[in-house]
Scaffold this motif. Structure first.
Motif: not given
Length: 372
Positions: A167-170, A243-247, A288-293
């Motif tokens: 979930p949140g991906h692909g 992580i921070d850079g990817f988001v 929002s999904a990436l930030r939440g994870l």
């Protein structure tokens, strides 16, 4: 006409969606003896470039593929044969070789992706049929099932192989009700129940390693063995800058230096890879999904969940594979599970299943067969 002493070298098929590839370089010359596992050429696809390892050994009698040209999957690129095989026999073999064409009834002409509805949402997956213990691949943070494009076909030699988008991906639903490892583990378990899978070998990468571990820790018979590739969950340290850079990245200029942390060979970060990830990150619900994870799993620049004590109590076989040049999660975490089989891949970074696909595939197959 058959030619039992002649072995073809063909354009490989990496993943379900690959139809063609560019021959980028030869690493062997005509007249050279090739050994199984030797890197013989480089191939580029629209996803990634990588070296091709020889599945068989022999004397390279003829290079047919020309560097820079695009060839369909399974097209003839070279010929290996003993020295006593005549040039006329090789000519006949090349002439008789049938180059596949699109829509020609190939066994791979079925749907590339499938979807299943679960309590965790609509999940996309790919599968390859096989006989034996099933293997389920679980990708990492910001990844998708294409992270396994060098592995899913090889795994099917030991049993049916599946790769899903979390979930949140692909291509799966982007909403995650309660972002975190527990929700993702629930999604994998729901996927396995929906597809009738149990007693499987779970292969998890990075965040997916922690997810696969949590599924195994349920103790409900879904997991027979674990392979963890640079997994989260074995220590607190993580490259928070990655992580921070990817988001945060919103442009090619911002994302490219972040992705370089994934590979020992930075040249594997292709323009197509960057563009595909930017396209994904711009989909509704993804930011929002990436930030939440990230907030749930990597608060304060540390991993918030460490599973070593619980994993140590598991009785199932566990192997840990780590790239020695991992710049995202330190390879020293590989020592966290004294009872696990550990393999350190000296030439790889965080994405060992791509950078050292041949070795990783061998280890996955051996773990699957050993658990059978």
């Amino acid at each position: 006409m058959t030619h039992p002493n002649i072995t073809p070298i063909v354009m490989p098929k990496w993943g379900l969606s690959m139809k063609e590839g560019t021959l980028a370089a030869w690493h062997v010359e005509e007249g050279q003896t090739i050994v199984p596992g030797q890197e013989i050429m480089d191939v580029e696809t629209d996803k990634i470039a990588n070296a091709v390892e020889a599945p068989d050994g022999g004397l390279l009698r003829r290079r047919i593929g020309e560097v820079g040209l695009v060839y369909p999957v399974k097209a003839l690129l070279g010929v290996m044969a003993p020295a006593e095989t005549s040039d006329a026999e090789i000519d006949a073999f090349v002439s008789d070789f049938a180059v596949p064409t699109a829509g020609g009834g190939d066994e791979d002409d079925g749907p590339v992706h499938h979807f299943v509805h679960t309590p965790s949402g609509r999940l996309r997956y790919a599968m390859r049929p096989g006989e034996g213990t099933p293997t389920v691949f679980v990708h990492g943070f910001g990844g998708d099932l294409d992270n396994w494009l060098f592995n899913i076909d090889a795994a099917a030699a030991a049993g049916p192989a599946y790769a899903l988008d979390l979930p949140g991906h692909g291509g799966s639903d982007k909403a995650i009700a309660r972002p975190g490892l527990a929700a993702l583990a629930e999604a994998v378990a729901a996927f396995m129940h929906a597809t009738g899978l149990s007693d499987a070998h779970l292969v998890g990468h990075s965040m997916g390693g922690a997810v696969a571990s949590l599924v195994a820790l349920r103790g409900d018979g879904l997991v027979r063995a674990l392979t963890l590739i640079s997994p989260a969950g074995l220590g607190a340290e993580i490259n928070a800058g990655y992580i921070d850079g990817f988001v945060a990245a919103e442009s090619r200029r911002e994302l490219k230096p972040v992705l370089k942390d994934l590979f020992a060979d930075e040249n594997l970060v292709s323009r197509q890879m960057i563009d595909d990830l930017l396209k994904y990150k711009r989909l509704d619900g993804v930011p929002s999904a990436l930030r939440g994870l990230a907030s749930a799993m990597f608060a304060g620049g540390r991993q918030t969940t460490v599973l070593t004590d619980r994993l140590a109590a598991l009785s199932i076989p566990i192997q840990v594979i780590w790239g020695a040049r991992d710049a995202v999660i330190p390879a020293t975490h590989a020592k966290a599970l004294p009872h696990a089989k550990v393999e350190i891949v000296e030439t790889a970074g965080h994405m060992a299943m791509m950078e050292a696909a041949g070795r990783v595939n061998d280890l996955i197959r051996m773990q699957t067969q050993g658990a059978a």
